[in-house]
Design an enzyme around this catalytic site. Structure first.
Site, PDB file in Angstrom:
ATOM      1  N   LYS A  21       0.836  -1.282  -0.113  1.00 54.65           N
ATOM      2  CA  LYS A  21      -0.026   0.057  -0.074  1.00 54.65           C
ATOM      3  C   LYS A  21       0.886   1.359   0.060  1.00 54.65           C
ATOM      4  CE  LYS A  21      -2.632   1.024   3.771  1.00 54.65           C
ATOM      5  NZ  LYS A  21      -2.767   2.303   4.138  1.00 54.65           N
ATOM      6  N   SER A  22       1.782   1.349   1.003  1.00 54.55           N
ATOM      7  CA  SER A  22       2.785   2.564   0.915  1.00 54.55           C
ATOM      8  C   SER A  22       3.441   2.753  -0.379  1.00 54.55           C
ATOM      9  CB  SER A  22       3.799   2.418   2.116  1.00 54.55           C
ATOM     10  OG  SER A  22       3.148   2.477   3.264  1.00 54.55           O
ATOM     11  N   ARG A  26       2.980   5.809  -3.374  1.00 55.02           N
ATOM     12  CA  ARG A  26       4.002   6.698  -3.822  1.00 55.02           C
ATOM     13  C   ARG A  26       4.139   6.542  -5.299  1.00 55.02           C
ATOM     14  NH1 ARG A  26       4.542   5.718   1.469  1.00 55.02           N
ATOM     15  NH2 ARG A  26       5.701   7.124   2.813  1.00 55.02           N
ATOM     16  N   SER A 163       7.779   9.586  11.426  1.00 55.08           N
ATOM     17  CA  SER A 163       6.719   9.627  10.615  1.00 55.08           C
ATOM     18  C   SER A 163       7.118   9.324   9.206  1.00 55.08           C
ATOM     19  CB  SER A 163       5.747  10.341  11.135  1.00 55.08           C
ATOM     20  OG  SER A 163       4.743  10.266  10.154  1.00 55.08           O
ATOM     21  N   GLN A 165       4.929   9.645   6.917  1.00 50.30           N
ATOM     22  CA  GLN A 165       4.081  10.544   6.036  1.00 50.30           C
ATOM     23  C   GLN A 165       4.394  11.945   6.084  1.00 50.30           C
ATOM     24  OE1 GLN A 165       0.106   9.547   7.526  1.00 50.30           O
ATOM     25  NE2 GLN A 165       0.044   7.336   6.621  1.00 50.30           N
ATOM     26  N   ASP A 310       2.585  -0.655  12.012  1.00 48.58           N
ATOM     27  CA  ASP A 310       1.137  -1.016  11.424  1.00 48.58           C
ATOM     28  C   ASP A 310       0.794  -2.438  11.886  1.00 48.58           C
ATOM     29  OD1 ASP A 310       0.642   1.487  10.479  1.00 48.58           O
ATOM     30  OD2 ASP A 310       1.370   0.693   8.511  1.00 48.58           O
ATOM     31  N   LYS A 337      -4.166   6.553  14.717  1.00 43.65           N
ATOM     32  CA  LYS A 337      -4.329   5.869  13.425  1.00 43.65           C
ATOM     33  C   LYS A 337      -5.834   5.593  12.956  1.00 43.65           C
ATOM     34  CE  LYS A 337       0.240   4.857  13.056  1.00 43.65           C
ATOM     35  NZ  LYS A 337       0.971   5.606  11.959  1.00 43.65           N
ATOM     36  N   ARG A 341      -5.759   2.608  18.077  1.00 47.87           N
ATOM     37  CA  ARG A 341      -5.344   1.172  18.049  1.00 47.87           C
ATOM     38  C   ARG A 341      -5.017   0.470  19.467  1.00 47.87           C
ATOM     39  NH1 ARG A 341      -2.688   0.967  12.019  1.00 47.87           N
ATOM     40  NH2 ARG A 341      -4.766   0.853  10.941  1.00 47.87           N
ATOM     41  N   ARG A 384      -7.118  -2.952   9.970  1.00 47.42           N
ATOM     42  CA  ARG A 384      -6.125  -3.672  10.699  1.00 47.42           C
ATOM     43  C   ARG A 384      -6.451  -4.361  12.077  1.00 47.42           C
ATOM     44  NH1 ARG A 384      -1.849  -2.935   6.999  1.00 47.42           N
ATOM     45  NH2 ARG A 384      -1.593  -0.457   6.744  1.00 47.42           N
TER      46      ARG A 384
HETATM   47  C1  S3P Z   1       2.720   5.209   6.115  1.00 44.84           C
HETATM   48  C2  S3P Z   1       3.497   5.492   7.172  1.00 44.84           C
HETATM   49  C3  S3P Z   1       3.108   5.153   8.678  1.00 44.84           C
HETATM   50  C4  S3P Z   1       2.164   4.180   8.668  1.00 44.84           C
HETATM   51  C5  S3P Z   1       0.828   4.347   7.534  1.00 44.84           C
HETATM   52  C6  S3P Z   1       1.627   4.164   6.333  1.00 44.84           C
HETATM   53  C7  S3P Z   1       3.267   5.626   4.681  1.00 44.84           C
HETATM   54  O1  S3P Z   1       2.221   6.294   9.187  1.00 44.84           O
HETATM   55  O2  S3P Z   1       1.310   3.846   9.901  1.00 44.84           O
HETATM   56  O3  S3P Z   1       0.043   2.896   7.387  1.00 44.84           O
HETATM   57  O4  S3P Z   1       3.004   4.956   3.784  1.00 44.84           O
HETATM   58  O5  S3P Z   1       4.278   6.440   4.975  1.00 44.84           O
HETATM   59  P1  S3P Z   1       2.902   7.434   9.964  1.00 44.84           P
HETATM   60  O6  S3P Z   1       3.807   8.249   9.242  1.00 44.84           O
HETATM   61  O7  S3P Z   1       1.909   8.382  10.435  1.00 44.84           O
HETATM   62  O8  S3P Z   1       3.591   6.885  11.061  1.00 44.84           O
END
Ligand code: S3P
Length: 425
Positions: A21-22, A26, A163, A165, A310, A337, A341, A384
């Site tokens: 997914k990540s 991107r 993080s 993100q 995660d 999240k 969680r 999740r």
């Molecule tokens: C992600 C970063 C993580 C993760 C999320 C996906 C990403 O979040 O929990 O499911 O794809 O960059 P955080 O950056 O808030 O930790």
């Protein structure tokens, strides 16, 4: 969709886990910045990634579907001002990364999301973007957000939070900002943005936990996306705790910044073997063989937390079957999240008969306990939590009912089909 999960005796066989997914988010977003054409193979069809795909279309990309697993992103006419407000659905990754892209565009845009996403904190991206010159109107640092596109300047930002993100948001803004943009974090979070930036020719440098990017263009490149270790995690733990299990999960991304779950489970005595290691589109990939194991407790804290953030709900399920006390700390951000969680895991696993306590920044789990089941559980609109309770249900004495299991579709619409393929009853 409510479902019933019954005890099972054995999981056996081979599955290929769906795409990461990540990395899919991107690949879609970064290709939208190239002004060229790129083929994306084996992309995630989870709702979150389709949300990102729709948004880049609204920003002017043309999507050509080649077959079930491949598409071409043509970014010749991107990026341009969207006609309507952009719907980020349930996806925090979409919201935070696209904000970094949109803040520096010569047009305005706005973002909104579903009920859960609208409660999630955006100050973590708005504050650094404002330091770069970004201009926003927001609802007390939450969605909906108006983004007034403007010229950005580089910053040297030291984040208190590890993080990916936030890091990716700032680095994306940095691609289009004057000078150098640097981001440092206390522990290294997932580095898919850095690896893909390198793969696409951005001017990026990395020193420890500090990443710097200069204003640069990305080249369109074809990307083949590996399987998602965060999805594989549910099957890894299922095979470890269901007696007489032996499964192989093929084509899983094992990037060091994501593979904390393997390290922790191995330290808990898990029988996990990685084979066929290779590199695909700048990411490390392997096949993973997992056998039922007699687990022991672990303490999980500090630098490993972002490497398995995660996976904590499913690690908590494994911990209920491990001898001794498992302590999880430094994971406060789990409360921000898709659901809180920490609380959700404590409440739902307690219902099943686990001995589990909630702390401010984690969980304490005493094992090994025989889970009883015979109850309804909730998934808090969180994919999740839905899959973690499902796996716990496989070892409960009596069946459990999971309410609203359809939330699984956010990241893993193929989950039930794959489970049926390895379920040996
Ligand atoms: C992600 C970063 C993580 C993760 C999320 C996906 C990403 O979040 O929990 O499911 O794809 O960059 P955080 O950056 O808030 O930790």
């Amino acid at each position: 969709m409510d479902i019933t999960v019954n005890k099972t005796n054995s999981l056996q066989g081979e599955i290929t886990i769906p795409p990461d997914k990540s990395i899919t988010h991107r690949a879609f977003m970064f290709s939208s910045l190239t002004k060229g054409k790129a083929k994306i193979s084996n992309y995630s069809k989870g709702a979150d990634c389709l949300t990102t795909l729709k948004i880049i279309e609204q920003l002017g990309c043309h999507i050509e579907y080649l077959n079930e697993n491949e598409l071409i992103i043509n970014a010749k006419d991107a990026l341009k001002a969207p006609i309507t407000s952009l719907n980020c659905g349930n996806s925090g990754t979409t919201t935070r990364l696209i904000s970094g892209i949109l803040a520096g565009q010569p047009f305005n845009s706005s973002l909104f999301g579903d009920e859960s996403l609208s409660k999630r904190p955006m100050k973590r991206i708005i504050t650094p973007l404002e330091l770069m010159g970004g201009k926003f109107n927001h609802n007390d640092f939450k969605l909906p957000i108006e983004i007034y596109g403007t010229e950005l300047n580089g910053i040297d930002y030291k984040s208190e939070l590890a993080s990916a993100q936030v890091k990716s948001c700032i680095l994306l803004a940095g691609l289009n900002a004057n000078g150098i943009t640097s981001f440092s974090e206390p522990y290294k979070s997932r580095n898919h943005t850095e690896l893909m930036f390198e793969y696409m020719g951005a001017d990026i440098s990395i020193k420890g936990n500090k990443v710097s990017v200069k204003k640069s263009k990305l080249n369109p490149v074809d990307i083949n996306i590996c399987g998602d270790i965060s999805s594989a995690a549910f099957f890894i733990v299922a095979a470890l705790i269901v007696p007489d299990s032996d499964i192989t999960i093929k084509n899983v991304g094992i990037n060091e910044t994501r593979s904390g779950i393997i390290d922790i489970l191995k330290s808990m005595n898990a029988d996990i073997e990685l084979t066929n290691e290779r590199i695909i589109s700048n990411e490390k990939v392997a096949d993973i063989k997992v056998r039922y194991s007699s687990l022991k407790a672990a303490t999980i804290q500090g630098a490993i937390i972002p490497r398995l953030i995660d996976e904590i709900p499913i690690i908590a399920v494994a911990a209920t079957q491990a001898q001794g006390t498992t302590i999880i700390k430094d994971a406060q951000d789990l409360r921000n999240k898709e659901a809180d969680r920490i609380n959700a895991v404590k409440v739902e696993l307690s219902k099943l008969g686990a001995d589990i306590q909630e702390t401010n920044d984690g969980l304490i789990i005493n094992g090994k306990t025989q889970l009883t089941g015979d109850c309804d559980v909730n998934c808090y609109h969180d994919h999740r939590i839905a899959m973690s309770t499902f796996v716990a249900g496989l070892i409960c004495k009596k069946p459990i009912k999971i309410n609203e299991f359809q939330w699984v579709n956010i990241s893993f619409p193929e989950f039930l089909n794959l489970f049926h393929r390895i379920n040996n009853h």
